[in-house]
Design a protein around this motif. Structure first.
Motif, PDB file in Angstrom:
ATOM      1  N   SER A   1     -46.496   8.206  16.693  1.00 12.93           N
ATOM      2  CA  SER A   1     -46.722   9.649  16.703  1.00 12.93           C
ATOM      3  C   SER A   1     -45.381  10.343  16.891  1.00 12.93           C
ATOM      4  O   SER A   1     -44.367   9.687  17.170  1.00 12.93           O
ATOM      5  CB  SER A   1     -47.668  10.028  17.849  1.00 12.93           C
ATOM      6  OG  SER A   1     -46.986   9.875  19.073  1.00 12.93           O
ATOM      7  N   LEU A   2     -45.381  11.605  16.696  1.00 12.46           N
ATOM      8  CA  LEU A   2     -44.139  12.373  16.757  1.00 12.46           C
ATOM      9  C   LEU A   2     -43.471  12.224  18.109  1.00 12.46           C
ATOM     10  O   LEU A   2     -42.248  12.045  18.206  1.00 12.46           O
ATOM     11  CB  LEU A   2     -44.445  13.849  16.471  1.00 12.46           C
ATOM     12  CG  LEU A   2     -43.275  14.663  15.947  1.00 12.46           C
ATOM     13  CD1 LEU A   2     -42.847  14.161  14.596  1.00 12.46           C
ATOM     14  CD2 LEU A   2     -43.688  16.122  15.856  1.00 12.46           C
ATOM     15  N   ALA A   3     -44.299  12.268  19.139  1.00 13.60           N
ATOM     16  CA  ALA A   3     -43.768  12.139  20.496  1.00 13.60           C
ATOM     17  C   ALA A   3     -43.076  10.792  20.662  1.00 13.60           C
ATOM     18  O   ALA A   3     -41.969  10.703  21.212  1.00 13.60           O
ATOM     19  CB  ALA A   3     -44.894  12.265  21.497  1.00 13.60           C
TER      20      ALA A   3
ATOM     21  N   ILE B   1     -41.766   8.970  18.354  1.00 13.09           N
ATOM     22  CA  ILE B   1     -40.543   8.909  17.546  1.00 13.09           C
ATOM     23  C   ILE B   1     -39.392   9.536  18.317  1.00 13.09           C
ATOM     24  O   ILE B   1     -38.300   8.955  18.416  1.00 13.09           O
ATOM     25  CB  ILE B   1     -40.748   9.619  16.191  1.00 13.09           C
ATOM     26  CG1 ILE B   1     -41.711   8.807  15.331  1.00 13.09           C
ATOM     27  CG2 ILE B   1     -39.434   9.810  15.485  1.00 13.09           C
ATOM     28  CD1 ILE B   1     -42.101   9.494  14.052  1.00 13.09           C
ATOM     29  N   TYR B   2     -39.656  10.685  18.865  1.00 14.49           N
ATOM     30  CA  TYR B   2     -38.593  11.355  19.605  1.00 14.49           C
ATOM     31  C   TYR B   2     -38.229  10.581  20.853  1.00 14.49           C
ATOM     32  O   TYR B   2     -37.059  10.540  21.254  1.00 14.49           O
ATOM     33  CB  TYR B   2     -39.024  12.796  19.957  1.00 14.49           C
ATOM     34  CG  TYR B   2     -38.820  13.749  18.819  1.00 14.49           C
ATOM     35  CD1 TYR B   2     -39.887  14.370  18.198  1.00 14.49           C
ATOM     36  CD2 TYR B   2     -37.538  14.039  18.351  1.00 14.49           C
ATOM     37  CE1 TYR B   2     -39.694  15.236  17.143  1.00 14.49           C
ATOM     38  CE2 TYR B   2     -37.342  14.893  17.297  1.00 14.49           C
ATOM     39  CZ  TYR B   2     -38.427  15.505  16.696  1.00 14.49           C
ATOM     40  OH  TYR B   2     -38.218  16.361  15.652  1.00 14.49           O
TER      41      TYR B   2
ATOM     42  N   ASP C   1     -49.353  13.668  18.518  1.00  9.42           N
ATOM     43  CA  ASP C   1     -48.313  14.478  17.900  1.00  9.42           C
ATOM     44  C   ASP C   1     -48.110  15.781  18.652  1.00  9.42           C
ATOM     45  O   ASP C   1     -46.986  16.234  18.868  1.00  9.42           O
ATOM     46  CB  ASP C   1     -48.682  14.782  16.443  1.00  9.42           C
ATOM     47  CG  ASP C   1     -48.752  13.529  15.594  1.00  9.42           C
ATOM     48  OD1 ASP C   1     -49.476  13.529  14.576  1.00  9.42           O
ATOM     49  OD2 ASP C   1     -48.073  12.547  15.961  1.00  9.42           O
TER      50      ASP C   1
ATOM     51  N   ALA D   1     -45.950  15.944  21.798  1.00  9.11           N
ATOM     52  CA  ALA D   1     -44.502  16.098  21.718  1.00  9.11           C
ATOM     53  C   ALA D   1     -44.080  17.514  22.074  1.00  9.11           C
ATOM     54  O   ALA D   1     -42.969  17.729  22.571  1.00  9.11           O
ATOM     55  CB  ALA D   1     -44.021  15.753  20.313  1.00  9.11           C
TER      56      ALA D   1
END
Lengths: 664, 245
Positions: free
Chosen positions: A438-440, A442-443, B140, B143
């Motif tokens: 998920s984006l989180a 990845i960061y 997502d 984040a």
């Protein structure tokens, strides 16, 4: 005796053949045949020993003992007999052949007797063959050598073998003429047998024919030495002497060629030989003989059939000659010419053979004629290599060598070299799937990566660690390192930083953000007054009217004086102040200002005259002893005075100014 | 403005405090009367009613509690129910806020409390929930809480090219998605963003730079470029941006 021998031999032969009809039976041991063989040999041996004893055989046994004897022993018995026998026989034969007085000819008078003798000889030969093979071979050698020797002795000038032979025969002929007819073996009709006889040639026959020819003695002398046959092949210098090259089958044998041609060809060759012989100068004695003998020799034809045809032939030739159909040389030449002309004409007129007809179809050629022809054409295709044993051998050798050397011709993988670094960039893979993280996340991963990089950098920058690969997670180690650093710093301070390198000071580099041309250019790029200082920056603006020196009045002068004085006063005051402050810090003669002041005073005093300075002579080395001692005395006294002064501490008493006080 | 709360003084009767809705109607009626009284020559403008915003109560102004309310459309109702725990946990535990779902209003309400350390968390939480409501997944959207610099950008296809109608529009949407969603995923992976294609609306979640890149790519796709071309441009831009960081 002959009959007896005959019967014995027959019997022996019969028995032998009977035993050896089936050679395959000898694959196994045959004891019966073995005894048979032994008995046969015993009989033969006994017979030979009894009847044909040679002089000189002393060691041979009287009879062959076979009972209870081994094969080896029987062989040895035979050898005992044969060895000396062989030597003696060889000697006898040599004697007979070499002997010039004795005549060794066999005549075929009594056929039966001769045959018996032949048989005996054969038997003897066979026996010897049976017993020792080697003797047979060596038997021939002395005979050959004898013949050659006889030839060589008489005629050493001619090297050619054929000529040699002819001379040999001639010599033999002569010998035969000279020697009287000797023993029973000689007879007119008997042809002598020698070892050089073979299918084509027999010495005895030749001799016989020569005799006959001699008896006839045709008076015709065919050709003059000077006649030249124009149709004859011109011989080269090399070949002139080699008659062997030009000798042909026809010259020797009758039967294949009709009589007329034979004579013509023989005449040809006879002429040539005569010419050759004429060239030899050394053999002048025998030339006549040669002239006589050689045409006759060339006309010699040895008949295979027998002596009767020879005799008839010779008779017919005699008859022909007597008919006086003898043509002159000119006529013969003309005949020959005509024959040849006819030949040539026929050839010219006749239709050409198919080989010379240009393009020929199969119908014009005989069957399979091309196969026999050697055709000449260019092969356009590459011939397939003929694989022989040798080629395979060489190939295998090469293969083996290569395997040993490990030098294989393997195909190497080629890699396309990357020249352009941007090619690597293009490899950014476009992932077309839904991303797993998920984006989180990845960061988060990125953040962690950055942290790691920072950690690595921090670690690498630390100077305390010798090995940067050490895990710095260990807190004890970190604490320990810290304390160590502390201790070392203190130690360094105690040794005045003698053992530490200088601390790296940051270099201050002033970088002016100007175009480099301005900095680098030596010559001034632009010359302008803008960079110069303004006059007011050089000097303060003068107020009032400027006056020259002569224009100034008293007031002006005084004004200037006052200004000057005030400035001086200010300066002086400043100086006093600083000196005072310094004096406070370093009282007495501790500071430079005080020192300077004192010196000034001294100089002033000197000028006034109150003080007189001693000139420093101490530096000069005393030249004389008196001067030296005087100086010494003065030094001592001065030091003593100083000490006394210091002890007494009376300053009032010593107000007297003496030079010693002012010694600096 | 008249003080509506001030009741007319009567001797015995104590006025019952009115319910909000009733108050609002009254207010409306009063206004209308007033307007009518003031100006007789009134045109159709007066037919348009102004929105009714009654003045805020003092308690609410004085109190330090921040509230955010996020409306939930019907189609996101069941996903909200399924993912409620996942939404709930980070807001309450990490951000120290109070969250509840108002069933009557169909609104998610977020409120600060005593434990809240940072007042900015309210906004973060509100963005988080809003992103979820837009269509992004919880992970997502999470984040947004963890990183400050992420934003959600929404626009419509009609904003880009208004002349698209009917089949063309459908085809454009299809182009955006790609076969099995390939194109959308490609853009997401390359630009590190998340994209939600809600029929005609497009939402992009990510950092500012990445949103711009993704937006450009999407606009190019809407305008008709083939995906391969868009990929090429994406690759070039993405490599440059990655080098920068």
């Amino acid at each position: 005796m002959a009959a007896h021998s005959e019967s014995l031999v027959d019997r022996v032969l019969n028995e032998f053949t009977a035993v050896t009809t089936k050679p395959e039976s000898f694959l196994s041991v045959q004891t019966a045949t073995n005894t048979k063989f032994k008995t046969i040999t015993k009989d033969l041996y006994n017979f030979v020993n009894q009847n044909f004893t040679l002089q000189g055989l002393t060691r041979s046994l009287p009879e062959l003992y076979i009972d209870g004897f081994d094969e080896e022993q029987i062989w040895q018995q035979l050898e005992l007999h044969n060895e000396p026998c062989f030597n003696i026989l060889v000697k006898n034969v040599a004697k007979l052949l070499s002997g010039n007085d004795k005549k060794l000819t066999f005549y075929k008078v009594e056929v039966q007797a001769d045959e018996a003798e032949e048989e005996e000889e054969n038997v003897k030969e066979n026996e010897q063959d049976k017993d020792s093979v080697a003797s047979d071979l060596s038997f021939e050698l002395p005979a050959d050598s004898d013949n050659d020797e006889s030839g060589h002795d008489d005629d050493s000038d001619l090297d050619e073998t054929d000529d040699l032979k002819f001379d040999e025969y001639k010599m033999l002929d002569e010998e035969r003429e000279e020697r009287p007819k000797k023993n029973k073996e000689q007879s007119m009709g008997k042809i002598r047998k020698t070892e050089v006889d073979d299918e084509f040639f027999k010495v005895g026959e030749m001799e016989k024919f020569l005799e006959k020819e001699e008896a006839e003695k045709p008076s015709v002398n065919d050709d003059d030495a000077e006649s030249i046959d124009y149709f004859e092949d011109v011989l080269s210098d090399d070949e002139e002497n080699d008659t062997a090259i030009r000798a042909k089958y026809k010259d020797f044998f009758r039967g294949s060629i009709p009589a007329g041609d034979r004579k013509s060809t023989s005449n040809h060759d006879g002429e040539d030989l005569e010419e050759d012989k004429d060239d030899d100068e050394e053999i002048e004695d025998e030339e006549q003989d040669d002239d006589d003998a050689e045409p006759r020799e060339k006309r010699v034809k040895f008949d295979l059939n027998g002596s009767e045809s020879e005799e008839s032939g010779s008779e017919s030739s005699i008859r022909n000659l007597t008919k006086s159909d003898v043509k002159s040389s000119y006529e013969q030449r003309q005949e020959r010419l005509k024959a040849k002309i006819q030949e040539l004409e026929d050839e010219a007129v006749a239709p050409k053979p198919w080989q010379l007809m240009g393009e020929t179809k199969a119908e014009l050629r005989p069957d399979n004629a091309l196969l026999e022809e050697d055709l000449f054409f260019d092969h356009t295709t590459r011939q397939a290599p003929v694989i022989t044993e040798e080629t395979t051998k060489t190939l295998e050798e090469i293969i083996r060598q290569r395997i040993k050397d490990q030098a294989f011709d393997d195909v190497e993988r080629k890699i396309k070299p990357v020249y352009d670094p941007t090619e690597y960039k293009k490899k950014l893979v476009l992932d077309q799937e839904k991303s797993k993280y998920s984006l989180a996340e990845i960061y988060e991963q990125e953040f962690l990566k950055q942290q790691e990089i920072q950690k690595l950098e921090a670690k690498s920058s630390s100077l305390a660690d010798a090995a940067n690969d050490e895990p710095s997670d260990d807190q004890n180690r970190a604490a320990l390192r810290k304390r160590m650093a502390n201790v070392f710093a203190k130690l360094d301070a105690l040794c005045n930083f003698n053992y530490t390198p200088r601390a790296a000071e940051p270099d201050i580099k002033i970088v002016s953000n100007m175009p480099s041309i301005v900095m680098e250019e030596i010559a001034p790029v632009t010359v302008s007054d803008a960079n110069l200082l303004a006059p007011q920056e050089v000097q303060d603006p003068t107020r009032g009217v400027l006056k020259g020196k002569t224009e100034k009045e008293k007031t002006d002068l005084l004004r200037e004086r006052r200004k000057k004085k005030s400035a001086q006063r200010v300066r002086h005051k400043e100086r006093e102040r600083t000196e005072k402050a310094v004096d406070k810090a370093n009282p007495g003669l501790g500071n430079k200002h005080a020192k300077a002041r004192v010196l000034q005073n001294l100089q002033k005093a000197e000028k006034e005259g109150t003080v007189s300075l001693i000139k420093e002579n101490r530096m000069k080395a005393p030249k004389s002893s008196t001067a030296f001692f005087r100086q010494l005395q003065e030094d001592v006294s001065a030091s003593v005075d100083a000490v006394r002064q210091s002890k007494q501490k009376s300053s009032l008493k010593n107000k007297r100014t003496s030079g010693s006080q002012f010694k600096l | 403005m008249e003080n509506i709360n001030q009741t007319e003084p009567r001797s015995d009767f104590v006025t019952k405090p009115k319910r909000k809705a009733a108050k609002r109607k009254e207010y409306h009626a009063d206004n209308l009367n007033k307007n009518q009284a003031s100006s007789m020559e009134v045109s159709e403008e007066t037919a348009v009613t102004l929105p009714a915003f009654p003045p805020v109560k003092r308690e609410k102004l004085d109190s330090a509690v921040e509230i955010r309310k996020i409306a939930v459309p019907a189609h996101r109702y069941s996903p909200l129910k399924e993912n409620w725990m996942k939404l709930f946990t980070p807001i309450v535990e990490h951000l120290h806020l109070q969250i509840r779902f108002n069933l009557k209003n169909r609104q998610v309400e977020i409120r600060t409390c005593k434990d809240t350390k940072d007042i900015a968390n309210v906004q973060k939480a509100a963005d988080f929930v809003k992103a979820f409501i837009c269509g992004f997944e919880v992970e997502d959207a999470l984040a947004l809480i963890r990183l400050d610099d992420l934003f959600v950008d929404s626009f419509e296809i009609k904003d880009v090219k208004s002349s698209l109608k009917g089949d063309h529009l459908n085809r454009a949407i299809g182009r955006l998605a790609g076969k099995g969603g390939r194109t959308k995923f490609t853009i997401e992976n390359v630009t590190k963003t998340r994209i939600v294609l809600a029929d005609q609306k497009i939402h992009i979640l990510g950092s500012y730079q990445n949103i711009q890149i993704a937006k450009r790519a999407i606009c190019n796709l809407i305008l008709g470029s083939p995906p391969s071309k868009v990929y090429g441009n994406l690759r070039a831009v993405a490599s440059r941006s990655s080098d920068r960081f």
